[in-house]
Design an enzyme around this catalytic site. Structure first.
Site, short mmCIF file in Angstrom:
data_model
loop_
_atom_site.label_atom_id
_atom_site.label_comp_id
_atom_site.label_asym_id
_atom_site.label_seq_id
_atom_site.Cartn_x
_atom_site.Cartn_y
_atom_site.Cartn_z
N GLY A 129 -9.21 4.39 8.39
CA GLY A 129 -9.22 5.82 8.68
C GLY A 129 -8.56 6.20 10.00
O GLY A 129 -8.21 7.35 10.19
N THR A 145 2.63 -43.94 5.65
CA THR A 145 4.06 -44.28 5.76
C THR A 145 4.95 -43.22 5.13
O THR A 145 6.17 -43.25 5.31
CB THR A 145 4.33 -45.59 5.01
OG1 THR A 145 3.91 -45.38 3.64
CG2 THR A 145 3.60 -46.77 5.61
N GLY A 175 1.64 -1.71 4.22
CA GLY A 175 2.24 -0.44 3.82
C GLY A 175 3.58 -0.24 4.50
O GLY A 175 4.63 -0.63 3.98
N GLY A 219 -2.26 4.26 13.11
CA GLY A 219 -1.50 3.63 14.19
C GLY A 219 -2.17 2.44 14.86
O GLY A 219 -1.94 2.19 16.04
N GLY A 230 -4.48 -4.29 7.02
CA GLY A 230 -4.44 -3.53 8.26
C GLY A 230 -3.54 -4.13 9.31
O GLY A 230 -3.76 -5.27 9.75
N GLY A 231 -2.47 -3.42 9.66
CA GLY A 231 -1.60 -3.86 10.76
C GLY A 231 -0.77 -5.09 10.43
O GLY A 231 -0.30 -5.77 11.34
N HIS A 259 22.38 -32.14 0.94
CA HIS A 259 22.88 -32.87 -0.24
C HIS A 259 21.89 -32.89 -1.40
O HIS A 259 22.29 -32.86 -2.55
CB HIS A 259 23.19 -34.33 0.13
CG HIS A 259 24.41 -34.48 0.97
ND1 HIS A 259 25.07 -35.66 1.12
CD2 HIS A 259 25.10 -33.57 1.70
CE1 HIS A 259 26.12 -35.50 1.92
NE2 HIS A 259 26.15 -34.23 2.29
N HIS A 274 -8.79 0.50 -3.60
CA HIS A 274 -9.68 0.29 -2.45
C HIS A 274 -10.43 1.59 -2.18
O HIS A 274 -9.87 2.55 -1.66
CB HIS A 274 -8.80 -0.12 -1.25
CG HIS A 274 -9.53 -0.24 0.03
ND1 HIS A 274 -8.89 -0.33 1.24
CD2 HIS A 274 -10.86 -0.30 0.32
CE1 HIS A 274 -9.77 -0.43 2.22
NE2 HIS A 274 -10.97 -0.41 1.68
N SER A 296 0.84 -1.19 0.00
CA SER A 296 0.00 0.00 0.00
C SER A 296 0.88 1.25 0.00
O SER A 296 1.89 1.31 0.70
CB SER A 296 -0.88 -0.02 1.24
OG SER A 296 -1.31 1.28 1.52
C1 RB5 Z 1 -3.48 -45.26 3.22
O1 RB5 Z 1 -4.12 -46.18 4.05
C2 RB5 Z 1 -2.00 -45.57 3.11
O2 RB5 Z 1 -1.82 -46.54 2.15
C3 RB5 Z 1 -1.23 -44.32 2.76
O3 RB5 Z 1 -1.44 -43.34 3.72
C4 RB5 Z 1 0.28 -44.47 2.64
O4 RB5 Z 1 0.82 -45.11 3.72
C5 RB5 Z 1 0.76 -44.96 1.36
O5 RB5 Z 1 1.94 -45.10 1.08
#
Ligand code: RB5
Length: 366
Positions: free
Chosen positions: A149, A290, A204, A152, A183-184, A321, A67, A7
């Protein structure tokens, strides 16, 4: 993508050219316009005279986000529609039309008739119920996080609930309406509206008067948002990491999922990886049961380096890496404590350039 709209309200006419050159990579430029009556001042603001915008448009290609804090938006908007190029957005206050009896739909229609995106601004004390029926016809809603308006003021944190409520209304209707917050806001608290769901941030003095960073650097830092995604198996860990990021003041965008209902993890890898490759975010995090399935999908994208990590050392090396731009964790195989440590290790470790040659090889056709 989170957009930043600096702004210019603090500048005098003679300072505008210099100021806008400092923010040439902003997404929008926010133009505050007061008519001298709507917000109870006795004098109209600089940009109530649109001729003053010549200095801005002559020195910047960034689209304007106007605005209007005026009593008669239907008449006043014409002056801004006549600018060349035309503003990208014009917002007007719902409180103005409620008071005058002007039909907000007529104002929206007129803005759109000029090929400009209409937005409605909502003061802190005004309920979202006032604009619910208009959402479909708007490109953006501007939530004021201070009372317009009064100088501060600090960010009114009640607006967080309003952002969340508005986001829910937008998602429920399947709309693309953006949420702008004004705002702020400064670098030190920008994560608060972003984490609540804001798409466009107005700031701003927060951008132009930062003690340590240039306006360019502040904008870059404000946009450095981590994109998150999970399936149901990773949902709970994602929620814990979200809370952790909130505590650390780190901004994120959550692409879902939003509960423990069974969903397909490849979709959530896509939701995180595509915007990273489009340049909208630099880094992301993914979670599934997983971490395996979701990292396999993520790594099908050239340019994504998704690292499934299990301890601090692998998280650190993933940054050092592999310059991993996506950190992956298994919700059912990782403790919350370890997840936090791994996040810290990845987030704070710098890539060592000597590994670049190998990174270049990663995206070569097999
Ligand atoms: C889902 O149940 C499960 O397969 C998923 O979250 C995951 O682990 C897949 O690699």
């Amino acid at each position: 993508m989170v957009k930043i709209s600096p702004s210019l309200f603090q500048f005098k006419s003679s300072e505008l050219a210099r100021a806008v050159k400092k923010i040439s990579h902003a997404d929008l430029i926010h133009i505050d316009v007061t008519d001298g009556t709507f917000v109870g001042q006795d004098k109209a603001s600089l940009f109530y005279d649109p001729a003053k915008l010549k200095a801005v448009q002559a020195n910047s290609d960034v689209p304007l986000d106007v605005h209007l804090m005026v009593e008669d938006p239907l008449t006043d908007l014409e002056k801004y529609a006549a600018l060349s190029p035309r503003p990208e957005y014009i917002s007007f206050h719902i409180e103005a039309t409620t008071k005058s009896g002007q039909d907000p739909k007529a104002v929206i229609k007129k803005i759109r008739s000029y090929g400009i995106k209409p937005a409605i601004a909502v003061n802190p004390a005004t309920s979202l119920a006032e604009i619910k029926g208009l959402l479909k016809s708007l490109d953006m809603v501007l939530l004021m996080s201070v009372v317009p308006g009064l100088p501060g003021q600090s960010y009114i944190s009640d607006v967080n609930d309003k952002i969340i409520e508005l986001k829910g209304m937008i998602d429920e209707k399947g709309l693309e309406t953006l949420i702008q917050v004004d705002g702020g806001i400064k670098l030190e608290n920008v994560n608060i509206p972003i984490n609540a769901g804001a798409d466009v941030i107005v700031s701003g003095t927060g951008i132009f008067s930062h003690k340590s960073y240039s306006p360019r650097e502040v904008i870059d830092k404000m946009k450095s948002v981590i994109v998150l995604g999970s399936d149901h198996g990773g949902y709970e860990l994602k929620e814990k990491i979200r809370a952790y990021l909130d505590n650390k003041g780190i901004a994120y965008k959550d692409m879902g999922c939003y509960d423990t209902q069974s969903v397909d993890y490849p979709n959530y890898a896509d939701k995180v990886c595509k915007p990273i490759l489009a340049g909208e975010y630099k880094r992301g995090m993914l979670f599934c049961g997983t971490g395996i399935g979701i990292s396999i999908r993520a790594n099908r994208y050239n340019g994504i380096r998704a690292a499934l990590v299990h301890n601090e050392k692998t998280a650190k090396l993933a940054a050092e890496h592999n310059n991993a731009n996506v950190l992956v964790m298994g919700g059912r195989t990782t403790s919350v404590q370890m997840a936090k440590k791994m996040f810290d290790a990845w987030y704070t470790t710098k890539f060592e350039e000597r590994h670049q040659r190998r990174l270049d090889m990663l995206d070569k056709k097999c």
